[in-house]
Write an enzyme that holds these catalytic residues in place. Structure first.
Site, PDB file in Angstrom:
ATOM      1  N   HIS A 106       0.799  -1.228   0.000  1.00  0.00           N
ATOM      2  CA  HIS A 106       0.000   0.000   0.000  1.00  0.00           C
ATOM      3  C   HIS A 106       0.835   1.284   0.000  1.00  0.00           C
ATOM      4  O   HIS A 106       0.509   2.256   0.684  1.00  0.00           O
ATOM      5  CB  HIS A 106      -0.957   0.019   1.192  1.00  0.00           C
ATOM      6  CG  HIS A 106      -2.073  -0.976   1.096  1.00  0.00           C
ATOM      7  ND1 HIS A 106      -2.563  -1.449  -0.103  1.00  0.00           N
ATOM      8  CD2 HIS A 106      -2.818  -1.596   2.068  1.00  0.00           C
ATOM      9  CE1 HIS A 106      -3.559  -2.293   0.123  1.00  0.00           C
ATOM     10  NE2 HIS A 106      -3.731  -2.413   1.420  1.00  0.00           N
ATOM     11  N   HIS A 180      -9.608   2.464   0.333  1.00  0.00           N
ATOM     12  CA  HIS A 180      -9.576   1.349   1.284  1.00  0.00           C
ATOM     13  C   HIS A 180     -10.668   1.475   2.347  1.00  0.00           C
ATOM     14  O   HIS A 180     -10.441   1.198   3.528  1.00  0.00           O
ATOM     15  CB  HIS A 180      -8.198   1.276   1.958  1.00  0.00           C
ATOM     16  CG  HIS A 180      -7.799  -0.093   2.404  1.00  0.00           C
ATOM     17  ND1 HIS A 180      -8.375  -0.731   3.474  1.00  0.00           N
ATOM     18  CD2 HIS A 180      -6.878  -0.957   1.919  1.00  0.00           C
ATOM     19  CE1 HIS A 180      -7.815  -1.909   3.648  1.00  0.00           C
ATOM     20  NE2 HIS A 180      -6.899  -2.086   2.704  1.00  0.00           N
ATOM     21  N   GLU A 317     -11.829  -3.393  -3.081  1.00  0.00           N
ATOM     22  CA  GLU A 317     -10.857  -2.450  -3.619  1.00  0.00           C
ATOM     23  C   GLU A 317     -10.628  -2.723  -5.106  1.00  0.00           C
ATOM     24  O   GLU A 317     -10.133  -3.791  -5.470  1.00  0.00           O
ATOM     25  CB  GLU A 317      -9.533  -2.562  -2.867  1.00  0.00           C
ATOM     26  CG  GLU A 317      -9.660  -2.454  -1.359  1.00  0.00           C
ATOM     27  CD  GLU A 317      -8.490  -3.116  -0.648  1.00  0.00           C
ATOM     28  OE1 GLU A 317      -7.347  -2.669  -0.848  1.00  0.00           O
ATOM     29  OE2 GLU A 317      -8.718  -4.096   0.082  1.00  0.00           O
TER      30      GLU A 317
END
Length: 352
Positions: A106, A180, A317
């Site tokens: 991420h 997210h 996502e």
């Protein structure tokens, strides 16, 4: 209708952090902060007309500074996992931060969910939008190129939250952005989501190893608990002995979508029988990661003094596949200098 602004905190890191309140004519409300572009609240009605917040998060801005669960944030430069934290573009290797074991997750220690975005209100197609911009400089988190990113949030009168992403770099680089948010359609503090019913518009997925890294295979969902071609309760798979569930400690997998990429197409549907809330997910990207909140824990109080627990919310996502940099047959998130990245995700709410 319209967008209001409230002060969240003054002068943090020499910039103000605000909360922007988006609303539509039906009473739907989204609260978004320019710190990380985080969706901190999303208020939608149930079948009886009761409005409640359906995304997980915190009340205090300070709790988002760590945000180890990535609640509601814009994820970049690269969402999901990069094996061994290595990025190679045109025979040049870049070593990224190991922030999940030996892998990169991420965007690193200070991904896009931890930076302050410039914010303004703009009108696009007669709709008032919150537009966030951020310049990620060459070498930030060791990614190449000065990357200018714009993320635009808007609410429609069809009770949709639309997120439009745009990015362009002055060097060849990798771009893979997503949001997210964790959803619990009963309301954010209602407990686990095992009774939520899910349908994913895909018959293939990318299996993972014990570290959550896609192996490069693309398998049919038939005969596995990852078969969501028809709507079924999430808990059926979570409580199973399916080998793919064991490796992910729950659902934490990417599904291969059949989308053209030219316009938002339906990727998933989520339904909560208790509240009657129903959510559709649309995207222009080739993958959707379904994460069932397997590591959620009550490390601190969240909104409304709630302490979240395992499976307290789930993420859908939309993105390029995780570990696509290693597997050349996966759609590539590498963009040459000057090539524009565009991506749209829509979360649309209704009741049944």
């Amino acid at each position: 209708m319209g967008i209001l602004k409230e002060k969240f905190i003054d002068g943090y890191d020499y910039k103000d952090i605000d909360i922007f309140i988006l609303s539509n004519s039906n009473g739907m409300v989204a609260k978004i902060t320019n710190f990380g572009g985080i969706v901190i609240s999303l208020i939608v009605p149930d079948r009886n007309g009761k409005y409640e917040d359906v995304v997980l998060g915190y009340d205090r801005l300070e709790d988002y500074f760590e945000n180890r669960f990535y609640f509601g944030g814009i994820i970049g430069r690269h969402a999901n996992r990069i094996e061994n934290s290595k990025l190679e573009i045109k025979d040049i290797e870049y070593n990224l931060k190991n922030n999940e074991g030996r892998h990169h997750l991420h965007g690193g220690d200070k991904g896009f969910h931890k930076v302050i975005w410039d914010a303004e209100t703009v009108i696009i197609n007669n709709r008032e939008c919150l537009q966030l911009t951020y310049l990620s400089r060459d070498g930030e988190e060791n990614y190449p190129g000065n990357l200018k990113t714009t993320v635009t949030y808007s609410l429609g009168d069809d009770n949709s939250l639309r997120i439009d992403y745009f990015a362009v770099s002055d060097k060849d680089t990798v771009i893979n952005l997503t949001n997210h948010s964790y959803f619990n359609l009963s309301w954010h503090g209602a407990g686990d989501i095992t009774n939520h019913q899910l349908k994913i518009y895909s018959d293939k997925f990318t299996p993972i190893n014990e570290e959550g890294i896609p192996t490069g295979e693309i398998l049919e969902v038939t005969g596995t608990q990852l078969d969501f071609t028809s709507m079924k309760p999430v808990g059926t798979g979570l409580l199973s002995d399916d080998i793919h569930i064991k490796k992910g400690n729950g659902f934490d997998h990417n599904w291969v979508l059949k989308v053209s990429g030219t316009h938002p197409e339906k990727a998933a549907e989520l339904y909560d029988p208790e509240s009657g809330r129903f959510m559709e997910v649309y995207t222009t990207k080739p993958g959707i990661q379904f994460f069932s909140g397997n590591n959620l824990s009550s490390d601190k109080e969240a909104k409304d003094k709630i302490r979240y627990s395992k499976w307290g919310g789930l993420c859908l996502e939309t993105q390029y596949f995780p570990n696509s940099l290693k597997h050349k047959h996966f759609p590539s998130p590498i963009f040459s200098a000057g090539k524009e990245y565009r991506h749209t995700t829509i979360y649309r709410f209704m009741t049944r």
